[in-house]
Write a protein that holds these residues in place. Structure first.
Motif, PDB file in Angstrom:
ATOM      1  N   ARG A  13     -28.786  56.065  41.456  1.00 25.72           N
ATOM      2  CA  ARG A  13     -27.331  56.131  41.577  1.00 25.72           C
ATOM      3  C   ARG A  13     -26.763  56.577  40.243  1.00 25.72           C
ATOM      4  NH1 ARG A  13     -25.024  49.909  41.372  1.00 25.72           N
ATOM      5  NH2 ARG A  13     -26.060  49.378  39.419  1.00 25.72           N
ATOM      6  N   ILE A  14     -25.510  56.979  40.266  1.00 22.07           N
ATOM      7  CA  ILE A  14     -24.801  57.392  39.058  1.00 22.07           C
ATOM      8  C   ILE A  14     -23.742  56.339  38.738  1.00 22.07           C
ATOM      9  CG2 ILE A  14     -23.297  59.153  38.024  1.00 22.07           C
ATOM     10  CD1 ILE A  14     -26.124  60.150  38.638  1.00 22.07           C
ATOM     11  N   GLU A  15     -23.646  55.981  37.460  1.00 26.03           N
ATOM     12  CA  GLU A  15     -22.587  55.082  37.007  1.00 26.03           C
ATOM     13  C   GLU A  15     -21.763  55.822  35.957  1.00 26.03           C
ATOM     14  OE1 GLU A  15     -21.931  50.822  34.718  1.00 26.03           O
ATOM     15  OE2 GLU A  15     -23.916  51.320  35.490  1.00 26.03           O
ATOM     16  N   ASN A  16     -20.474  55.891  36.175  1.00 24.63           N
ATOM     17  CA  ASN A  16     -19.561  56.535  35.239  1.00 24.63           C
ATOM     18  C   ASN A  16     -19.133  55.502  34.206  1.00 24.63           C
ATOM     19  OD1 ASN A  16     -17.456  57.709  33.859  1.00 24.63           O
ATOM     20  ND2 ASN A  16     -16.346  58.377  35.673  1.00 24.63           N
ATOM     21  N   THR A  17     -19.687  55.582  32.998  1.00 25.71           N
ATOM     22  CA  THR A  17     -19.339  54.628  31.941  1.00 25.71           C
ATOM     23  C   THR A  17     -18.255  55.174  31.019  1.00 25.71           C
ATOM     24  OG1 THR A  17     -21.142  55.416  30.538  1.00 25.71           O
ATOM     25  CG2 THR A  17     -21.625  53.548  31.990  1.00 25.71           C
ATOM     26  N   SER A  18     -17.702  56.322  31.370  1.00 22.88           N
ATOM     27  CA  SER A  18     -16.679  56.945  30.533  1.00 22.88           C
ATOM     28  C   SER A  18     -15.279  56.498  30.956  1.00 22.88           C
ATOM     29  CB  SER A  18     -16.764  58.472  30.629  1.00 22.88           C
ATOM     30  OG  SER A  18     -16.144  58.927  31.817  1.00 22.88           O
ATOM     31  N   ARG A  19     -14.298  57.050  30.302  1.00 20.53           N
ATOM     32  CA  ARG A  19     -12.900  56.774  30.661  1.00 20.53           C
ATOM     33  C   ARG A  19     -12.293  57.909  31.484  1.00 20.53           C
ATOM     34  NH1 ARG A  19      -9.903  57.752  24.848  1.00 20.53           N
ATOM     35  NH2 ARG A  19     -10.997  59.679  24.429  1.00 20.53           N
ATOM     36  N   TYR A  20     -13.136  58.857  31.911  1.00 23.74           N
ATOM     37  CA  TYR A  20     -12.686  60.024  32.655  1.00 23.74           C
ATOM     38  C   TYR A  20     -13.214  59.985  34.093  1.00 23.74           C
ATOM     39  CZ  TYR A  20     -12.085  61.552  27.851  1.00 23.74           C
ATOM     40  OH  TYR A  20     -11.730  61.623  26.535  1.00 23.74           O
ATOM     41  N   THR A  21     -12.512  60.620  35.005  1.00 23.58           N
ATOM     42  CA  THR A  21     -12.972  60.756  36.380  1.00 23.58           C
ATOM     43  C   THR A  21     -13.931  61.929  36.467  1.00 23.58           C
ATOM     44  OG1 THR A  21     -10.936  59.812  37.289  1.00 23.58           O
ATOM     45  CG2 THR A  21     -12.248  61.184  38.768  1.00 23.58           C
ATOM     46  N   PHE A  22     -15.112  61.675  37.053  1.00 19.47           N
ATOM     47  CA  PHE A  22     -16.109  62.716  37.254  1.00 19.47           C
ATOM     48  C   PHE A  22     -15.938  63.289  38.658  1.00 19.47           C
ATOM     49  CE2 PHE A  22     -19.431  60.360  34.410  1.00 19.47           C
ATOM     50  CZ  PHE A  22     -18.711  60.686  33.285  1.00 19.47           C
ATOM     51  N   GLN A  23     -15.960  64.612  38.763  1.00 22.33           N
ATOM     52  CA  GLN A  23     -15.833  65.273  40.055  1.00 22.33           C
ATOM     53  C   GLN A  23     -17.033  66.179  40.289  1.00 22.33           C
ATOM     54  OE1 GLN A  23     -12.065  67.068  38.964  1.00 22.33           O
ATOM     55  NE2 GLN A  23     -11.041  65.865  40.537  1.00 22.33           N
ATOM     56  N   LEU A  72     -16.469  60.121  40.986  1.00 26.65           N
ATOM     57  CA  LEU A  72     -16.531  58.733  40.508  1.00 26.65           C
ATOM     58  C   LEU A  72     -15.431  58.495  39.488  1.00 26.65           C
ATOM     59  CD1 LEU A  72     -20.346  58.081  39.870  1.00 26.65           C
ATOM     60  CD2 LEU A  72     -18.927  57.144  41.696  1.00 26.65           C
ATOM     61  N   SER A  73     -14.659  57.473  39.716  1.00 33.25           N
ATOM     62  CA  SER A  73     -13.639  57.049  38.756  1.00 33.25           C
ATOM     63  C   SER A  73     -14.307  56.338  37.587  1.00 33.25           C
ATOM     64  CB  SER A  73     -12.651  56.097  39.432  1.00 33.25           C
ATOM     65  OG  SER A  73     -11.987  56.758  40.478  1.00 33.25           O
ATOM     66  N   PRO A  74     -13.584  56.148  36.486  1.00 37.64           N
ATOM     67  CA  PRO A  74     -14.156  55.421  35.347  1.00 37.64           C
ATOM     68  C   PRO A  74     -14.669  54.043  35.770  1.00 37.64           C
ATOM     69  CG  PRO A  74     -12.094  56.448  34.729  1.00 37.64           C
ATOM     70  CD  PRO A  74     -12.237  56.627  36.207  1.00 37.64           C
ATOM     71  N   ARG A  75     -15.829  53.678  35.258  1.00 36.60           N
ATOM     72  CA  ARG A  75     -16.497  52.389  35.498  1.00 36.60           C
ATOM     73  C   ARG A  75     -16.941  52.195  36.949  1.00 36.60           C
ATOM     74  NH1 ARG A  75     -17.629  52.182  30.529  1.00 36.60           N
ATOM     75  NH2 ARG A  75     -15.877  52.005  29.149  1.00 36.60           N
ATOM     76  N   GLU A  76     -17.022  53.264  37.720  1.00 35.04           N
ATOM     77  CA  GLU A  76     -17.442  53.187  39.116  1.00 35.04           C
ATOM     78  C   GLU A  76     -18.887  53.662  39.247  1.00 35.04           C
ATOM     79  OE1 GLU A  76     -15.470  54.380  43.374  1.00 35.04           O
ATOM     80  OE2 GLU A  76     -15.341  55.857  41.779  1.00 35.04           O
ATOM     81  N   SER A  77     -19.599  53.107  40.242  1.00 30.81           N
ATOM     82  CA  SER A  77     -20.978  53.515  40.538  1.00 30.81           C
ATOM     83  C   SER A  77     -21.046  54.117  41.931  1.00 30.81           C
ATOM     84  CB  SER A  77     -21.923  52.307  40.483  1.00 30.81           C
ATOM     85  OG  SER A  77     -21.989  51.804  39.177  1.00 30.81           O
ATOM     86  N   SER A  78     -21.975  55.056  42.102  1.00 28.05           N
ATOM     87  CA  SER A  78     -22.178  55.686  43.404  1.00 28.05           C
ATOM     88  C   SER A  78     -23.140  54.848  44.243  1.00 28.05           C
ATOM     89  CB  SER A  78     -22.774  57.081  43.210  1.00 28.05           C
ATOM     90  OG  SER A  78     -24.113  56.975  42.753  1.00 28.05           O
ATOM     91  N   ASN A  79     -23.340  55.271  45.472  1.00 26.40           N
ATOM     92  CA  ASN A  79     -24.410  54.727  46.304  1.00 26.40           C
ATOM     93  C   ASN A  79     -25.728  55.312  45.808  1.00 26.40           C
ATOM     94  OD1 ASN A  79     -22.627  53.327  47.965  1.00 26.40           O
ATOM     95  ND2 ASN A  79     -22.390  55.063  49.332  1.00 26.40           N
ATOM     96  N   TYR A  80     -26.823  54.651  46.150  1.00 35.75           N
ATOM     97  CA  TYR A  80     -28.143  55.161  45.807  1.00 35.75           C
ATOM     98  C   TYR A  80     -28.493  56.344  46.717  1.00 35.75           C
ATOM     99  CZ  TYR A  80     -29.023  50.984  43.011  1.00 35.75           C
ATOM    100  OH  TYR A  80     -28.967  50.007  42.064  1.00 35.75           O
ATOM    101  N   GLN A  81     -29.249  57.289  46.150  1.00 36.50           N
ATOM    102  CA  GLN A  81     -29.802  58.393  46.927  1.00 36.50           C
ATOM    103  C   GLN A  81     -31.295  58.459  46.643  1.00 36.50           C
ATOM    104  OE1 GLN A  81     -27.761  61.968  47.686  1.00 36.50           O
ATOM    105  NE2 GLN A  81     -25.873  61.288  46.703  1.00 36.50           N
TER     106      GLN A  81
END
Length: 127
Positions: free
Chosen positions: A32-42, A57-66
């Motif tokens: 999974r991906i975890e966004n540890t930044s303060r920016y939104t990843f697209q 993924l919004s800041p501090r959000e994690s994705s589902n596993y793939q």
């Protein structure tokens, strides 16, 4: 059935009904991906042996596993922040060991979006 048994039975049904469903695959090499930044990843894309899309993924959000057939502690990753492309480009996987079956997280950070390098920082974590 007495009142006490009925209450116990209802509590059991409520407890079972409130359990969180597992999202995504449950076996294999799961990343999974975890966004540890303060920016939104697209438009997050991860390519190892196959290409997987993780969306936004919004800041501090994690994705589902793939699930991946083969994976390493790092991968080719690209994403956008404010429509600017950021890339993590491995040279090769020489000397790297394949990950064993299990759950892992690629924690991604971006220090400064004003930099011309547009570099992603990856921290690998075994869950």
């Amino acid at each position: 059935m007495n009142k006490r048994s009925m209450i116990l039975l209802m509590a059991l049904f409520l407890l079972l009904g409130c359990q969180k469903e597992t999202e995504g695959p449950t076996e294999g090499v799961l990343i999974r991906i975890e966004n540890t930044s303060r920016y939104t990843f697209q438009d997050i894309k991860v390519s190892i042996t196959e290409e997987k899309l993780y969306g936004t993924l919004s800041p501090r959000e994690s994705s589902n596993y793939q699930a991946y057939s083969k994976a390493y502690r790092y991968a080719y990753i690209e994403l956008k922040i404010r429509n600017k492309l950021y890339v993590l480009q491995p040279i090769d996987y020489f000397g790297e060991e394949e990950l064993k079956e299990g759950k892992y997280t690629y924690q991604l950070d971006v220090e400064d979006t004003s930099s011309q390098s547009r570099r992603l920082d990856l921290t690998f974590k075994k869950d």
